[in-house]
Motif scaffolding. Structure first.
Motif, mmCIF file in Angstrom:
data_model
loop_
_atom_site.group_PDB
_atom_site.id
_atom_site.type_symbol
_atom_site.label_atom_id
_atom_site.label_comp_id
_atom_site.label_asym_id
_atom_site.label_seq_id
_atom_site.Cartn_x
_atom_site.Cartn_y
_atom_site.Cartn_z
ATOM 1 N N TRP A 109 -5.513 10.019 1.175
ATOM 2 C CA TRP A 109 -5.241 9.226 0.159
ATOM 3 C C TRP A 109 -3.893 9.356 -0.550
ATOM 4 O O TRP A 109 -3.363 8.441 -0.921
ATOM 5 N N HIS A 110 -3.200 10.712 -0.501
ATOM 6 C CA HIS A 110 -1.823 10.932 -1.046
ATOM 7 C C HIS A 110 -0.910 10.096 -0.191
ATOM 8 O O HIS A 110 0.092 9.701 -0.793
ATOM 9 N N HIS A 111 -1.257 10.044 0.937
ATOM 10 C CA HIS A 111 -0.175 9.265 2.090
ATOM 11 C C HIS A 111 -0.364 7.822 2.188
ATOM 12 O O HIS A 111 0.445 7.419 2.813
ATOM 13 N N ALA A 112 -1.586 7.342 1.711
ATOM 14 C CA ALA A 112 -1.944 5.980 2.214
ATOM 15 C C ALA A 112 -1.330 5.211 1.142
ATOM 16 O O ALA A 112 -0.901 5.363 0.222
ATOM 17 N N THR A 113 -1.257 3.697 1.684
ATOM 18 C CA THR A 113 -0.729 2.630 1.079
ATOM 19 C C THR A 113 -1.750 1.609 0.408
ATOM 20 O O THR A 113 -2.572 1.360 1.496
ATOM 21 N N GLY A 114 -1.726 1.229 -0.627
ATOM 22 C CA GLY A 114 -2.635 0.313 -1.217
ATOM 23 C C GLY A 114 -2.987 -1.025 -0.436
ATOM 24 O O GLY A 114 -1.986 -1.305 0.299
ATOM 25 N N ARG A 115 -4.198 -1.289 -0.420
ATOM 26 C CA ARG A 115 -4.396 -2.442 0.648
ATOM 27 C C ARG A 115 -3.434 -3.692 0.360
ATOM 28 O O ARG A 115 -2.634 -4.444 1.318
ATOM 29 N N ASP A 116 -3.013 -4.084 -1.063
ATOM 30 C CA ASP A 116 -2.099 -5.239 -1.101
ATOM 31 C C ASP A 116 -0.733 -5.016 -0.714
ATOM 32 O O ASP A 116 -0.257 -5.877 0.023
ATOM 33 N N ASP A 117 -0.138 -3.821 -0.908
ATOM 34 C CA ASP A 117 1.013 -3.527 -0.505
ATOM 35 C C ASP A 117 1.053 -3.374 0.861
ATOM 36 O O ASP A 117 1.994 -3.756 1.719
ATOM 37 N N PHE A 118 0.073 -2.843 1.592
ATOM 38 C CA PHE A 118 0.002 -2.701 2.928
ATOM 39 C C PHE A 118 0.115 -4.055 3.548
ATOM 40 O O PHE A 118 0.735 -4.285 4.461
ATOM 41 N N ALA A 119 -0.944 -5.119 3.208
ATOM 42 C CA ALA A 119 -0.755 -6.378 3.598
ATOM 43 C C ALA A 119 0.518 -7.044 3.440
ATOM 44 O O ALA A 119 0.907 -7.629 4.587
ATOM 45 N N THR A 120 1.183 -6.949 2.331
ATOM 46 C CA THR A 120 2.697 -7.585 2.152
ATOM 47 C C THR A 120 3.429 -6.821 3.108
ATOM 48 O O THR A 120 4.487 -7.651 3.726
ATOM 49 N N GLU A 121 3.279 -5.368 3.403
ATOM 50 C CA GLU A 121 4.396 -4.849 4.275
ATOM 51 C C GLU A 121 4.242 -5.663 5.698
ATOM 52 O O GLU A 121 5.161 -5.703 6.468
ATOM 53 N N GLN A 122 2.971 -5.844 6.165
ATOM 54 C CA GLN A 122 2.497 -6.475 7.486
ATOM 55 C C GLN A 122 3.021 -7.784 7.516
ATOM 56 O O GLN A 122 4.023 -8.229 8.719
ATOM 57 N N GLN A 123 3.024 -8.544 6.470
ATOM 58 C CA GLN A 123 3.312 -9.915 6.443
ATOM 59 C C GLN A 123 4.884 -9.892 6.510
ATOM 60 O O GLN A 123 5.509 -10.940 7.368
ATOM 61 N N LEU A 124 5.592 -8.826 5.937
ATOM 62 C CA LEU A 124 7.105 -8.928 5.856
ATOM 63 C C LEU A 124 7.473 -8.480 7.398
ATOM 64 O O LEU A 124 8.799 -8.968 7.699
ATOM 65 N N ARG A 125 6.651 -7.940 8.034
ATOM 66 C CA ARG A 125 7.123 -7.360 9.366
ATOM 67 C C ARG A 125 6.772 -8.481 10.446
ATOM 68 O O ARG A 125 7.032 -8.386 11.668
ATOM 69 N N GLY A 126 6.120 -9.473 10.054
ATOM 70 C CA GLY A 126 5.672 -10.506 10.784
ATOM 71 C C GLY A 126 4.447 -10.215 11.792
ATOM 72 O O GLY A 126 4.396 -10.757 12.921
ATOM 73 N N VAL A 127 3.608 -9.102 11.323
ATOM 74 C CA VAL A 127 2.587 -8.761 11.909
ATOM 75 C C VAL A 127 1.204 -9.702 11.560
ATOM 76 O O VAL A 127 1.205 -9.988 10.509
#
Length: 127
Positions: A109-127
């Protein structure tokens, strides 16, 4: 899926907590991308799903098996075959095992990223 969302809304309105960390391999598979997309609805209904990249999970010493904790009293360890097909769940009520898995849950939990932030990061990476 609607019945699951309704159950989440009712249970979280009564103060129950639903949270999980999904450890994912990068790049995301089609199935994992679909899971990230679906999580917007379960998160909206009260569940808190977060994501942790597998390499980071290994680096911080998390186990390489899937499990569920229920109210920090019952552990269900998932058993999968080499292709990832579900073989069954093993119910474990040993206090030492539950404490160990609770520690791993908290570390994840401490090292994980929230769903919305993770989804945004993936979109920015073009995944």
């Amino acid at each position: 899926m609607q019945s699951w969302l309704d159950m989440l809304r009712e249970a979280t309105a009564k103060g129950r907590r639903f949270a999980r960390v999904r450890v994912v391999t990068m790049p995301l598979t089609d199935y994992s991308r679909f899971g990230v997309w679906c999580a917007q609805f379960t998160n909206g209904a009260g569940e808190d799903i977060r994501y942790l990249e597998r390499d980071k999970a290994e680096f911080v010493g998390l186990p390489n098996h899937d499990y569920w904790l229920f109210d920090s009293r019952k552990l269900v360890r998932m058993h999968l075959d080499d292709n990832g097909a579900f073989l069954g769940g093993e119910v474990i009520e040993d206090a030492n095992e539950i404490v160990k898995h609770s520690y791993w849950r908290d570390a994840a939990w401490h090292h994980a990223t929230g769903r919305d932030d993770f989804a945004t990061e993936q979109q920015l990476r073009g995944v």
